[in-house]
Scaffold this motif. Structure first.
Motif, short mmCIF file in Angstrom:
data_model
loop_
_atom_site.label_atom_id
_atom_site.label_comp_id
_atom_site.label_asym_id
_atom_site.label_seq_id
_atom_site.Cartn_x
_atom_site.Cartn_y
_atom_site.Cartn_z
N THR A 287 0.87 -1.13 -0.08
CA THR A 287 0.01 0.00 -0.06
C THR A 287 0.89 1.16 -0.16
O THR A 287 1.88 1.36 0.85
CB THR A 287 -0.85 0.15 1.10
OG1 THR A 287 -1.66 -1.21 1.16
CG2 THR A 287 -1.72 1.36 1.12
N PRO A 288 0.73 2.08 -0.89
CA PRO A 288 1.56 3.47 -0.93
C PRO A 288 1.41 4.21 0.21
O PRO A 288 0.61 4.30 0.81
CB PRO A 288 0.69 4.25 -2.23
CG PRO A 288 0.19 3.29 -2.97
CD PRO A 288 -0.39 2.33 -1.82
N ILE A 289 2.37 5.04 0.48
CA ILE A 289 2.54 5.67 1.74
C ILE A 289 1.31 6.74 2.05
O ILE A 289 0.70 6.81 3.17
CB ILE A 289 4.07 6.50 1.96
CG1 ILE A 289 5.07 5.53 2.04
CG2 ILE A 289 3.98 7.53 3.07
CD1 ILE A 289 6.26 6.05 1.85
N ASP A 290 1.09 7.45 0.88
CA ASP A 290 -0.18 8.48 1.08
C ASP A 290 -1.32 7.68 1.46
O ASP A 290 -2.01 8.35 2.33
CB ASP A 290 -0.20 9.25 -0.23
CG ASP A 290 1.03 10.07 -0.28
OD1 ASP A 290 1.76 10.48 0.39
OD2 ASP A 290 1.13 10.58 -1.67
N LYS A 291 -1.59 6.58 0.71
CA LYS A 291 -2.77 5.65 1.29
C LYS A 291 -2.79 5.41 2.72
O LYS A 291 -3.94 5.41 3.29
CB LYS A 291 -2.94 4.43 0.28
CG LYS A 291 -4.17 3.85 0.71
CD LYS A 291 -5.65 4.56 0.31
CE LYS A 291 -6.99 3.67 0.41
NZ LYS A 291 -7.90 4.48 0.14
N CYS A 292 -1.67 4.79 3.18
CA CYS A 292 -1.68 4.28 4.67
C CYS A 292 -1.67 5.51 5.42
O CYS A 292 -2.49 5.54 6.51
CB CYS A 292 -0.11 3.89 4.59
SG CYS A 292 0.24 2.47 3.82
N ARG A 293 -1.11 6.79 5.20
CA ARG A 293 -1.20 7.95 6.12
C ARG A 293 -2.81 8.30 6.10
O ARG A 293 -3.11 8.62 7.09
CB ARG A 293 -0.34 9.16 5.37
CG ARG A 293 -0.39 10.38 6.45
CD ARG A 293 0.43 11.62 5.65
NE ARG A 293 1.86 11.15 5.88
CZ ARG A 293 2.51 10.85 4.80
NH1 ARG A 293 2.21 10.83 3.51
NH2 ARG A 293 3.90 10.50 4.89
N GLU A 294 -3.56 8.30 4.90
CA GLU A 294 -4.81 8.73 4.89
C GLU A 294 -5.91 7.59 5.86
O GLU A 294 -6.67 8.22 6.75
CB GLU A 294 -5.44 8.68 3.39
CG GLU A 294 -6.90 8.62 3.35
CD GLU A 294 -7.48 8.59 1.89
OE1 GLU A 294 -8.49 8.34 1.74
OE2 GLU A 294 -6.61 8.72 1.01
N LEU A 295 -5.39 6.42 5.71
CA LEU A 295 -6.14 5.44 6.46
C LEU A 295 -5.92 5.39 7.91
O LEU A 295 -6.81 5.46 8.76
CB LEU A 295 -5.87 3.98 5.98
CG LEU A 295 -6.02 3.68 4.66
CD1 LEU A 295 -5.59 2.35 4.19
CD2 LEU A 295 -7.65 3.28 4.66
N ASN A 296 -4.54 6.05 8.16
CA ASN A 296 -4.16 6.03 9.68
C ASN A 296 -4.82 7.27 10.08
O ASN A 296 -5.47 6.98 11.34
CB ASN A 296 -2.80 6.21 9.76
CG ASN A 296 -2.24 5.93 11.12
OD1 ASN A 296 -2.40 5.15 11.93
ND2 ASN A 296 -1.83 7.16 11.70
N ASP A 297 -4.97 8.29 9.73
CA ASP A 297 -5.58 9.40 10.26
C ASP A 297 -7.22 9.45 10.11
O ASP A 297 -7.50 9.74 11.28
CB ASP A 297 -5.34 10.68 9.09
CG ASP A 297 -4.05 11.17 9.11
OD1 ASP A 297 -3.35 10.93 10.17
OD2 ASP A 297 -3.61 11.95 8.14
N GLU A 298 -7.63 8.34 9.37
CA GLU A 298 -9.20 8.28 9.55
C GLU A 298 -9.42 7.36 10.80
O GLU A 298 -10.39 7.68 11.42
CB GLU A 298 -9.68 7.48 8.32
CG GLU A 298 -9.69 8.25 7.09
CD GLU A 298 -10.02 7.14 5.65
OE1 GLU A 298 -10.55 6.07 6.09
OE2 GLU A 298 -10.29 7.78 4.73
N VAL A 299 -8.53 6.38 11.09
CA VAL A 299 -8.64 5.53 12.19
C VAL A 299 -8.51 6.50 13.68
O VAL A 299 -9.16 6.25 14.43
CB VAL A 299 -7.82 4.34 12.36
CG1 VAL A 299 -7.81 3.43 13.51
CG2 VAL A 299 -8.02 3.49 10.99
N LEU A 300 -7.42 7.28 13.64
CA LEU A 300 -7.20 8.13 14.81
C LEU A 300 -8.38 9.02 15.04
O LEU A 300 -8.76 9.12 16.13
CB LEU A 300 -5.75 8.83 14.29
CG LEU A 300 -4.64 8.20 14.70
CD1 LEU A 300 -3.42 9.32 14.24
CD2 LEU A 300 -4.43 7.94 16.09
#
Length: 293
Positions: free
Chosen positions: A117-130
């Motif tokens: 999974t690309p970094i930007d997508k991981c960052r987006e998913l992580n922010d949503e969960v947070l």
């Protein structure tokens, strides 16, 4: 049976992919008529099942302790009748090498599944969960883990075979992983341990001294060559009393890089003794693998 290391950036979907694999493996075991397959048991090892908080990655000491806990949990269940799905970032190359050695020591195959999974997508998913208060990594921890991530390379023994799962794929290559690790009849290739991977207690007299001195001597040979050939890379460096030469990468490694590789090698072999006569050759081999990845 096999050790399957799941690796990827934080919040890349590693657990989701792990559960897809586990569901597939359990179905294959249930549907099989082969006794060797029927007796297999699937184990899922992840931070959550071990009670490890994501805050452990905020500092080096708790993170190191967490890796030791993760490794110990794998070793407890790893045997010829188990499929172990190690669901973690497994982002440190030296740690993946250590687990590769553990698998070879019990004569079972291993592979790495890279969740791509690309970094930007991981960052987006992580922010949503947070934001939802459902977990996730604090921003500083997330960025630090991304920065330190050492991507698997199928050219390295400990990362092979390597299966990459793009984020857009509906599922991992489950069938290919099963065939490579278990085989259609449960008779996958038997792995034989060798001198580089058999783990045994350190017992030879002055072993730690020899481990430290020999690895220092190898780095000294590299530094001497670099001083005589400033700025050159991609060359062959002969090491006294070693069976093979060191093949430097195109971009010559810096002293801090060499020292980091030396510390990794010593850390991996401090508790389980190599034959003192083999330290030099195995360290040269370890450096060559690292330079190729």
């Amino acid at each position: 049976m096999p050790l399957i290391l799941i690796s990827g950036y934080p919040s890349s979907g590693k657990t989701f992919r792990s559960l897809q694999l586990i569901d597939f493996f359990n179905r294959k075991i249930t549907e099989s008529d082969e006794p060797k397959v029927k007796r297999l048991k699937v184990h899922h090892i992840d931070d959550s099942s071990l009670g490890l908080s994501r805050d452990v990655y905020a500092a080096s000491k708790p993170e190191k302790d967490a890796r030791a806990t993760f490794s110990s949990a794998i070793k407890r269940v790893l045997n010829r009748d188990a499929i172990v799905v190690a669901d973690g970032m497994n982002y440190i190359k030296g740690f993946r090498y250590q687990l590769y050695c553990e698998a070879k020591a019990v004569e079972t195959p291993n592979c790495v599944v890279h969740v791509g999974t690309p970094i930007d997508k991981c960052r987006e998913l992580n922010d949503e969960v947070l934001k939802a208060g459902a977990g996730g990594y604090e921003s500083e921890i997330f960025e630090n883990l991304v920065f330190r991530y050492e991507e698997p390379n199928g050219m390295s023994r400990w990362d092979a075979p390597l299966f990459t799962v793009p984020c857009d794929d509906a599922k991992p290559p489950c069938e290919a992983i099963w065939e490579a690790m278990v085989g259609s009849d449960g008779r996958a290739k038997v792995v034989r341990p060798n001198a580089a991977t058999v783990l045994k207690p350190a017992s030879e007299q002055n072993y730690l001294y020899e481990l430290d001195k020999t690895t220092s001597d190898v780095l000294a040979a590299i530094k001497t060559w670099q001083q005589d050939h400033p700025g050159e890379g991609g060359a062959e460096v002969k090491v006294s009393d070693a069976k093979q030469s060191i093949i430097l990468p195109t971009t010559a490694p810096s002293l801090p890089q060499l020292q980091r590789l030396r510390r990794q090698f010593i850390g991996l072999n401090r508790q389980h003794s190599l034959s003192k006569s083999r330290i030099r050759d195995l360290f040269v081999d370890y450096l060559n693998d690292a330079f190729q990845s």
